[in-house]
Scaffold this motif. Structure first.
Motif, PDB file in Angstrom:
ATOM      1  N   UNK A  60       0.837  -1.204   0.000  1.00  0.00           N
ATOM      2  CA  UNK A  60       0.000   0.000   0.000  1.00  0.00           C
ATOM      3  C   UNK A  60       0.874   1.257   0.000  1.00  0.00           C
ATOM      4  N   UNK A  61       1.925   1.241   0.805  1.00  0.00           N
ATOM      5  CA  UNK A  61       2.795   2.406   0.929  1.00  0.00           C
ATOM      6  C   UNK A  61       3.504   2.718  -0.384  1.00  0.00           C
ATOM      7  N   UNK A  62       3.991   1.701  -1.055  1.00  0.00           N
ATOM      8  CA  UNK A  62       4.681   1.899  -2.339  1.00  0.00           C
ATOM      9  C   UNK A  62       3.730   2.480  -3.370  1.00  0.00           C
ATOM     10  N   UNK A  63       2.493   1.948  -3.402  1.00  0.00           N
ATOM     11  CA  UNK A  63       1.506   2.463  -4.351  1.00  0.00           C
ATOM     12  C   UNK A  63       1.181   3.928  -4.064  1.00  0.00           C
ATOM     13  N   UNK A  64       0.980   4.265  -2.787  1.00  0.00           N
ATOM     14  CA  UNK A  64       0.663   5.650  -2.421  1.00  0.00           C
ATOM     15  C   UNK A  64       1.844   6.577  -2.698  1.00  0.00           C
ATOM     16  N   UNK A  65       3.057   6.132  -2.350  1.00  0.00           N
ATOM     17  CA  UNK A  65       4.242   6.953  -2.593  1.00  0.00           C
ATOM     18  C   UNK A  65       4.455   7.178  -4.081  1.00  0.00           C
ATOM     19  N   UNK A  66       4.118   6.152  -4.878  1.00  0.00           N
ATOM     20  CA  UNK A  66       4.240   6.311  -6.327  1.00  0.00           C
ATOM     21  C   UNK A  66       3.309   7.375  -6.862  1.00  0.00           C
ATOM     22  N   UNK A  67       2.072   7.405  -6.340  1.00  0.00           N
ATOM     23  CA  UNK A  67       1.122   8.427  -6.777  1.00  0.00           C
ATOM     24  C   UNK A  67       1.610   9.820  -6.400  1.00  0.00           C
ATOM     25  N   UNK A  68       2.017   9.977  -5.138  1.00  0.00           N
ATOM     26  CA  UNK A  68       2.507  11.281  -4.672  1.00  0.00           C
ATOM     27  C   UNK A  68       3.735  11.705  -5.462  1.00  0.00           C
ATOM     28  N   UNK A  69       4.638  10.758  -5.722  1.00  0.00           N
ATOM     29  CA  UNK A  69       5.851  11.071  -6.475  1.00  0.00           C
ATOM     30  C   UNK A  69       5.563  11.497  -7.898  1.00  0.00           C
ATOM     31  N   UNK A  70       4.642  10.800  -8.560  1.00  0.00           N
ATOM     32  CA  UNK A  70       4.289  11.163  -9.932  1.00  0.00           C
ATOM     33  C   UNK A  70       3.688  12.559 -10.001  1.00  0.00           C
ATOM     34  N   UNK A  71       2.808  12.862  -9.050  1.00  0.00           N
ATOM     35  CA  UNK A  71       2.188  14.186  -9.030  1.00  0.00           C
ATOM     36  C   UNK A  71       3.241  15.265  -8.812  1.00  0.00           C
ATOM     37  N   UNK A  72       4.200  14.994  -7.913  1.00  0.00           N
ATOM     38  CA  UNK A  72       5.260  15.970  -7.623  1.00  0.00           C
ATOM     39  C   UNK A  72       6.162  16.179  -8.841  1.00  0.00           C
ATOM     40  N   UNK A  73       6.526  15.100  -9.529  1.00  0.00           N
ATOM     41  CA  UNK A  73       7.430  15.199 -10.675  1.00  0.00           C
ATOM     42  C   UNK A  73       6.779  15.899 -11.863  1.00  0.00           C
ATOM     43  N   UNK A  74       5.470  15.715 -12.019  1.00  0.00           N
ATOM     44  CA  UNK A  74       4.786  16.308 -13.163  1.00  0.00           C
ATOM     45  C   UNK A  74       4.546  17.805 -12.998  1.00  0.00           C
ATOM     46  N   UNK A  75       4.552  18.283 -11.747  1.00  0.00           N
ATOM     47  CA  UNK A  75       4.392  19.719 -11.508  1.00  0.00           C
ATOM     48  C   UNK A  75       3.111  20.256 -12.094  1.00  0.00           C
ATOM     49  N   UNK A  76       3.244  21.197 -13.030  1.00  0.00           N
ATOM     50  CA  UNK A  76       2.077  21.835 -13.633  1.00  0.00           C
ATOM     51  C   UNK A  76       1.234  20.875 -14.471  1.00  0.00           C
ATOM     52  N   UNK A  77       1.823  19.724 -14.810  1.00  0.00           N
ATOM     53  CA  UNK A  77       1.080  18.756 -15.623  1.00  0.00           C
ATOM     54  C   UNK A  77       0.617  17.567 -14.787  1.00  0.00           C
ATOM     55  N   UNK A  78       0.520  17.767 -13.491  1.00  0.00           N
ATOM     56  CA  UNK A  78       0.168  16.659 -12.600  1.00  0.00           C
ATOM     57  C   UNK A  78      -1.204  16.082 -12.911  1.00  0.00           C
TER      58      UNK A  78
END
Length: 264
Positions: A60-78
């Protein structure tokens, strides 16, 4: 032909009559203090099965961290990754929970739970389980569409007052509460039912909805507990889910057994 689970053994299943398809299983009356007992029982299961608990918690933690990480990396295109990421999470979440339900189920029957056995829970009623996971994804996509329509009520001028935001906030809150209530009502006991009794998807949904309708206050408290655990998990970039999600999963199993009447 739908099947129901034979409680005399994990692997034995028997066919049931067509009249048992899409029926509503009876439920018990529960009290508003029961959710805290379920939470305590979930914590006890966590302590007694630390390896299994930490494995699923880490997933669960890896899946949640992946979502948060993707949103952070995409920035304005999250916004481009939020929907696909949440769809994946909604698909894998119920199946990770099945492993936790299996662990609690094994302890209730006096058996020693194992990680391998819990992972096999995914295949016990796979057709209904996958159908239900897809239903949750459809509900989430439906909410995304509603949210995009509600965005039309968002003030278009900079520095708008709180009164200008009122239509957007009130309408969005009401719509979100209604949809969340429906999704919680049809899902809170559906997966445990499909796992233990191997009922069809409609029987699971009808029975879960009936249980919530019959016990609104206690299950509203339980919904709040679940939301709190999930929020803690995301607020800690997924790390909190290592602890919170297994406890909530075990607690949901105990909630199911306390609420849905057992077969005689």
């Amino acid at each position: 032909m739908p099947r129901t689970y034979n409680e005399d053994g994990f692997q034995q299943a028997s066919k049931v009559k067509d009249s048992e398809y899409a029926k509503t299983l009876p439920c018990n009356k529960i009290t508003i203090s029961d959710p805290f007992q379920w939470l305590a029982l979930g914590l006890n299961d966590f302590v007694r099965s630390p390896i299994i608990s930490l494995f699923y918690g880490a997933c669960f933690a890896i899946a949640a961290a992946g979502i948060v990480g993707l949103i952070y990396l995409q920035g304005n295109h999250s916004h481009l990754v939020i929907l696909p990421a949440l769809i994946i999470y909604m698909l894998i979440g119920p199946f990770l929970a099945l492993g936790l339900y299996d662990t609690s189920w094994a302890r209730e029957r006096g058996k020693q739970p194992s990680l391998l056995h819990s992972m096999k829970a995914i295949g016990r009623n796979s057709t209904s389980q996958w159908s239900f996971a897809v239903l949750l994804v459809v509900a989430m996509i439906f909410w995304m569409r509603i949210a995009s329509l509600l965005h039309a009520l968002y003030p278009s001028v900079a520095g708008a007052s709180i009164i200008d935001f009122a239509p957007f906030l009130i309408t969005g809150s009401i719509a979100g509460f209604i949809l969340a209530s429906v999704v919680f009502s049809i899902s809170v006991f559906s997966m445990p039912l499909m796992l233990e009794r191997r009922v069809d998807i409609m029987t699971a949904i009808f029975s879960s909805f009936n249980a919530v309708r019959s016990n609104p206050a206690p299950l509203l408290v339980w919904a709040g507990v679940i939301c709190g655990g999930v929020l803690i998990g995301f607020a800690t970039y997924g790390l909190g889910m290592i602890i919170t999600m297994p406890i909530l999963g075990y607690g949901t199993w105990h909630a199911y057994h306390a609420t849905i009447q057992k077969k005689h």
